[in-house]
Scaffold this active site. Sequence first.
Site, short mmCIF file in Angstrom:
data_model
loop_
_atom_site.label_atom_id
_atom_site.label_comp_id
_atom_site.label_asym_id
_atom_site.label_seq_id
_atom_site.Cartn_x
_atom_site.Cartn_y
_atom_site.Cartn_z
N PRO A 137 36.15 41.68 47.26
CG PRO A 137 36.57 40.62 49.29
CD PRO A 137 35.49 41.29 48.50
CB CYS A 138 38.16 39.60 42.82
SG CYS A 138 38.59 41.24 42.23
CG HIS A 139 42.28 41.97 46.73
ND1 HIS A 139 41.08 42.65 46.75
CD2 HIS A 139 42.75 41.98 48.00
CE1 HIS A 139 40.84 43.07 47.99
NE2 HIS A 139 41.84 42.67 48.77
#
Length: 181
Positions: A137-139
């Site tokens: 989850p880089c967001h």
Amino acid sequence: MYYSSKYQSPIGIITLACDGSGKNLVGLWIKGQKYFGDTISEIMTENNTMPLFNDTKKWLDRYFAGKKPDISELKLAPIGGEFRQGVWKILCEIPYGKVITYGGIAKKMAVKMNKESMSSQAVGGAVGHNPISIIIPCHRVVGSNGSLTGFSGGIKKKIKLLELEGVDLSRLFVPKKGTAL
């Protein structure tokens, strides 16, 4: 050899990629994403019959339905060097519906590498080159000032993903200029 498959999501078409064994997910890119497929050095052959792709699509169905599927349900094998792997591992530890700053990840990486400090910019480069978006989850990474910058899939998609997860966006903002707008 690498295989690929497409998935229609609420934020656009997603391309999935796995290694030749069909057991390890090596990529998940949103159409138009910066660095799309850059970790795959060969042409990907479309194959929609891979069990891993079916499992990943079911995971994504649950995610986009507002459920909280666990990252450990899928065998992830992002391709990258030791530093990037370390950053991506930290990304996997960010709880659903929460955010962390680039600086926060830099502090964690400094501890892991037995250093006094670590560059937030270096961390940002590793986060931006994450080859398995959404699942890793880089967001969920934001600027220290609350800036919603740095998502290679685009700022509007980042906001949609954070909204889906129920993140309180009231203290976060879209920068007037910067990367991945």
